[in-house]
Design a protein around this motif. Structure first.
Motif, PDB file in Angstrom:
ATOM      1  N   LYS A   1       0.453  -1.194   0.148  1.00 42.29           N
ATOM      2  CA  LYS A   1      -0.025   0.116  -0.259  1.00 42.29           C
ATOM      3  C   LYS A   1       0.998   1.510   0.220  1.00 42.29           C
ATOM      4  O   LYS A   1       0.777   2.735  -0.790  1.00 42.29           O
ATOM      5  N   ALA A   2       1.856   1.149   1.171  1.00 43.94           N
ATOM      6  CA  ALA A   2       2.738   2.413   0.392  1.00 43.94           C
ATOM      7  C   ALA A   2       3.962   2.446   0.594  1.00 43.94           C
ATOM      8  O   ALA A   2       4.633   3.150   0.703  1.00 43.94           O
ATOM      9  N   GLY A   3       4.757   1.416   0.076  1.00 44.48           N
ATOM     10  CA  GLY A   3       5.677   1.407  -1.246  1.00 44.48           C
ATOM     11  C   GLY A   3       6.977   0.967   0.611  1.00 44.48           C
ATOM     12  O   GLY A   3       6.811   0.350   1.568  1.00 44.48           O
ATOM     13  N   GLU A   4       8.191   0.650   0.118  1.00 40.80           N
ATOM     14  CA  GLU A   4       9.307   0.179   0.317  1.00 40.80           C
ATOM     15  C   GLU A   4       8.969   0.213   1.942  1.00 40.80           C
ATOM     16  O   GLU A   4       8.888   1.753   2.335  1.00 40.80           O
ATOM     17  N   VAL A   5       9.566  -1.127   3.092  1.00 40.56           N
ATOM     18  CA  VAL A   5       9.611  -0.471   4.190  1.00 40.56           C
ATOM     19  C   VAL A   5      11.179  -0.256   5.088  1.00 40.56           C
ATOM     20  O   VAL A   5      11.552  -1.748   4.898  1.00 40.56           O
ATOM     21  N   LYS A   6      11.363   0.314   4.782  1.00 39.42           N
ATOM     22  CA  LYS A   6      12.904   0.396   5.947  1.00 39.42           C
ATOM     23  C   LYS A   6      13.094  -0.657   7.326  1.00 39.42           C
ATOM     24  O   LYS A   6      13.900  -0.659   7.841  1.00 39.42           O
ATOM     25  N   SER A   7      12.012  -0.184   8.646  1.00 33.18           N
ATOM     26  CA  SER A   7      11.941  -0.837   9.720  1.00 33.18           C
ATOM     27  C   SER A   7      10.722  -1.440   9.223  1.00 33.18           C
ATOM     28  O   SER A   7       9.863  -0.837   9.489  1.00 33.18           O
ATOM     29  N   PHE A   8      10.438  -2.305  10.481  1.00 30.92           N
ATOM     30  CA  PHE A   8       9.280  -2.579  11.100  1.00 30.92           C
ATOM     31  C   PHE A   8       9.383  -3.111  12.616  1.00 30.92           C
ATOM     32  O   PHE A   8       9.746  -4.199  12.478  1.00 30.92           O
ATOM     33  N   VAL A   9       8.460  -2.918  13.440  1.00 33.26           N
ATOM     34  CA  VAL A   9       8.221  -3.209  14.491  1.00 33.26           C
ATOM     35  C   VAL A   9       7.049  -3.387  14.723  1.00 33.26           C
ATOM     36  O   VAL A   9       5.770  -3.085  14.981  1.00 33.26           O
ATOM     37  N   ALA A  10       7.281  -4.510  15.664  1.00 38.43           N
ATOM     38  CA  ALA A  10       5.521  -5.292  16.056  1.00 38.43           C
ATOM     39  C   ALA A  10       6.036  -5.539  17.768  1.00 38.43           C
ATOM     40  O   ALA A  10       6.753  -6.645  17.804  1.00 38.43           O
ATOM     41  N   ASP A  11       5.239  -4.952  18.622  1.00 40.66           N
ATOM     42  CA  ASP A  11       4.991  -4.804  19.747  1.00 40.66           C
ATOM     43  C   ASP A  11       6.374  -4.639  20.353  1.00 40.66           C
ATOM     44  O   ASP A  11       7.209  -5.708  21.062  1.00 40.66           O
ATOM     45  N   GLY A  12       7.602  -3.907  19.971  1.00 39.32           N
ATOM     46  CA  GLY A  12       9.105  -3.863  20.562  1.00 39.32           C
ATOM     47  C   GLY A  12       9.609  -5.149  19.583  1.00 39.32           C
ATOM     48  O   GLY A  12      11.102  -4.441  19.995  1.00 39.32           O
ATOM     49  N   LYS A  13       9.634  -5.221  18.680  1.00 41.58           N
ATOM     50  CA  LYS A  13      10.439  -6.495  18.518  1.00 41.58           C
ATOM     51  C   LYS A  13      10.479  -5.438  17.230  1.00 41.58           C
ATOM     52  O   LYS A  13       9.371  -5.941  16.438  1.00 41.58           O
TER      53      LYS A  13
END
Length: 109
Positions: free
Chosen positions: A83-95
Motif C-alpha cells: 500500500k505504501a511502498g518499501e518498508v525500511k524498518s518494521f517493529v511489532a510489539d517492540g520486536k
C-alpha cells in the motif's frame, strides 16, 4: 423485582459485558497514542491515514504506526509495503523484523 430460577442468565450477561470491555482495551491503548506496529518507510506515506491488511495506519511522513491486527507481523508488513511502498524498518510489539523477513516483506526473496 425479577426472580431468577438459576444464576446462569445473569452469569451469561456478566460474561458478555466482560468480553465487551476486553474488546475495547486495544482501542483505548491505541487512542492513548500507543502503536502495536511501528514502521519507517523509504519515502513519505501516500496519505496520512490509510488501511492496509485491515489495519489502520497513521503516518507522519515516512514514520507510521498502527494498532494490533490479527495476522502475523510479516503479513502486516507485506500489506503495508504493497500500500505504501518499501518498508525500511518494521517493529511489532517492540520486536523488530529480522533482515530476511524485512526483505520478504518488501518482496525480495
Amino acid at each position: 423485582m425479577i426472580k431468577l430460577s438459576s444464576p446462569a442468565p445473569l452469569l451469561a450477561v456478566a460474561g458478555a459485558m466482560l468480553v465487551g470491555f476486553g474488546a475495547l482495551a486495544p482501542v483505548a491503548a491505541n487512542a492513548a497514542g500507543g502503536s502495536y506496529y511501528r514502521a519507517e518507510l523509504a519515502g513519505p506515506a501516500p496519505t496520512a491515514k490509510f488501511v492496509a491488511r485491515d489495519v489502520v495506519w497513521v503516518c507522519d511522513g515516512a514514520n507510521c504506526g498502527a494498532g494490533r491486527g490479527t495476522s502475523r507481523p510479516l503479513l502486516i508488513c507485506t500489506g503495508l509495503a504493497k500500500k505504501a511502498g518499501e518498508v525500511k524498518s518494521f517493529v511489532a510489539d517492540g520486536k523488530a523484523l529480522e533482515a530476511d523477513d524485512l526483505a520478504r516483506c518488501n518482496g525480495v526473496k
